[in-house]
Design a protein around this motif. Structure first.
Motif, PDB file in Angstrom:
ATOM      1  N   SER A  61      -5.211   2.862  -4.692  1.00 54.94           N
ATOM      2  CA  SER A  61      -6.668   2.736  -4.671  1.00 54.94           C
ATOM      3  C   SER A  61      -7.085   1.612  -3.731  1.00 54.94           C
ATOM      4  O   SER A  61      -6.276   0.820  -3.284  1.00 54.94           O
ATOM      5  N   GLY A  62      -8.358   1.582  -3.445  1.00 55.60           N
ATOM      6  CA  GLY A  62      -8.893   0.583  -2.535  1.00 55.60           C
ATOM      7  C   GLY A  62      -8.658   0.922  -1.078  1.00 55.60           C
ATOM      8  O   GLY A  62      -8.619   0.055  -0.225  1.00 55.60           O
ATOM      9  N   PHE A  63      -8.470   2.220  -0.784  1.00 54.99           N
ATOM     10  CA  PHE A  63      -8.220   2.650   0.583  1.00 54.99           C
ATOM     11  C   PHE A  63      -9.459   2.487   1.451  1.00 54.99           C
ATOM     12  O   PHE A  63     -10.582   2.663   0.985  1.00 54.99           O
ATOM     13  N   PRO A  69      -6.180   9.382   5.675  1.00 57.69           N
ATOM     14  CA  PRO A  69      -5.354  10.456   6.248  1.00 57.69           C
ATOM     15  C   PRO A  69      -3.861  10.296   5.976  1.00 57.69           C
ATOM     16  O   PRO A  69      -3.176  11.273   5.670  1.00 57.69           O
ATOM     17  N   GLY A  70      -3.343   9.082   6.054  1.00 63.57           N
ATOM     18  CA  GLY A  70      -1.925   8.862   5.789  1.00 63.57           C
ATOM     19  C   GLY A  70      -1.555   9.136   4.341  1.00 63.57           C
ATOM     20  O   GLY A  70      -0.528   9.748   4.046  1.00 63.57           O
ATOM     21  N   ALA A  71      -2.414   8.689   3.421  1.00 62.75           N
ATOM     22  CA  ALA A  71      -2.161   8.918   2.000  1.00 62.75           C
ATOM     23  C   ALA A  71      -2.222  10.411   1.686  1.00 62.75           C
ATOM     24  O   ALA A  71      -1.388  10.937   0.944  1.00 62.75           O
ATOM     25  N   CYS A  72      -3.184  11.109   2.279  1.00 66.54           N
ATOM     26  CA  CYS A  72      -3.322  12.549   2.031  1.00 66.54           C
ATOM     27  C   CYS A  72      -2.221  13.338   2.714  1.00 66.54           C
ATOM     28  O   CYS A  72      -1.800  14.378   2.212  1.00 66.54           O
ATOM     29  N   GLN A  73      -1.753  12.855   3.846  1.00 68.00           N
ATOM     30  CA  GLN A  73      -0.645  13.521   4.534  1.00 68.00           C
ATOM     31  C   GLN A  73       0.564  13.571   3.601  1.00 68.00           C
ATOM     32  O   GLN A  73       1.227  14.597   3.481  1.00 68.00           O
ATOM     33  N   CYS A  89      -8.350  16.596  -0.031  1.00 71.78           N
ATOM     34  CA  CYS A  89      -7.795  15.285  -0.353  1.00 71.78           C
ATOM     35  C   CYS A  89      -8.537  14.185   0.406  1.00 71.78           C
ATOM     36  O   CYS A  89      -8.913  13.171  -0.170  1.00 71.78           O
ATOM     37  N   GLN A  90      -8.762  14.408   1.701  1.00 75.23           N
ATOM     38  CA  GLN A  90      -9.459  13.393   2.491  1.00 75.23           C
ATOM     39  C   GLN A  90     -10.911  13.255   2.040  1.00 75.23           C
ATOM     40  O   GLN A  90     -11.440  12.144   1.975  1.00 75.23           O
ATOM     41  N   CYS A  96     -13.775   8.532  -3.242  1.00 70.93           N
ATOM     42  CA  CYS A  96     -13.211   7.772  -4.360  1.00 70.93           C
ATOM     43  C   CYS A  96     -12.399   6.547  -3.942  1.00 70.93           C
ATOM     44  O   CYS A  96     -12.095   5.704  -4.774  1.00 70.93           O
ATOM     45  N   ARG A  97     -11.990   6.490  -2.666  1.00 66.83           N
ATOM     46  CA  ARG A  97     -11.150   5.400  -2.152  1.00 66.83           C
ATOM     47  C   ARG A  97      -9.838   5.306  -2.913  1.00 66.83           C
ATOM     48  O   ARG A  97      -9.297   4.221  -3.145  1.00 66.83           O
TER      49      ARG A  97
END
Length: 126
Positions: A61-63, A69-73, A89-90, A96-97
């Motif tokens: 969290s706190g993105f 994009p990297g987290a969703c990838q 996801c993005q 939601c961050r």
């Protein structure tokens, strides 16, 4: 006449050299851009189980928008439906961050991500 023919050849040669240099520069630029793009994807491994196995704390969290994009990838890496997964996801991450750890489940760690529903009442976020 003969010297102008040589000059014409030299001018043509220097134009060819410049175009070859420009082409090499363009190839180098494309390679650098590709390496930068792949380097951007490298941190995606940090959001997965491999980081948890190493005993590090998972950041979910706190993105910032740049990190989504990297987290969703990584989140969508094992699905057969990559494009819709990445899209939603993005969208969820931007709002939601937060992106849950792993490639599936664990949505409870991101309440906003978990509770955002479609019009039909199904989960909006993968």
């Amino acid at each position: 006449m003969h010297s102008s023919g040589c000059n014409g050849f030299l001018v043509g040669s220097s134009v060819m050299e410049r175009s070859t240099q420009a082409l090499l520069f363009l190839i180098l630029l494309v390679c650098c851009a590709a390496m930068a793009a792949s380097a951007k994807d490298l941190p995606a491994e940090e959001f997965g189980v491999s980081l948890a196995e190493k005993g590090h704390k998972h950041k979910h969290s706190g993105f910032s928008e740049a990190e989504c994009p990297g987290a969703c990838q990584y989140r969508c890496s094992k699905t057969a439906y990559k494009k819709p997964c990445l899209f939603f996801c993005q969208k969820c991450c931007f709002k939601c961050r937060c992106v849950p750890p792993g490639t599936y489940a664990h949505k409870e760690v991101c309440p906003c991500y978990n509770n955002w529903k479609t019009k039909r009442g199904g989960p909006k976020c993968p």
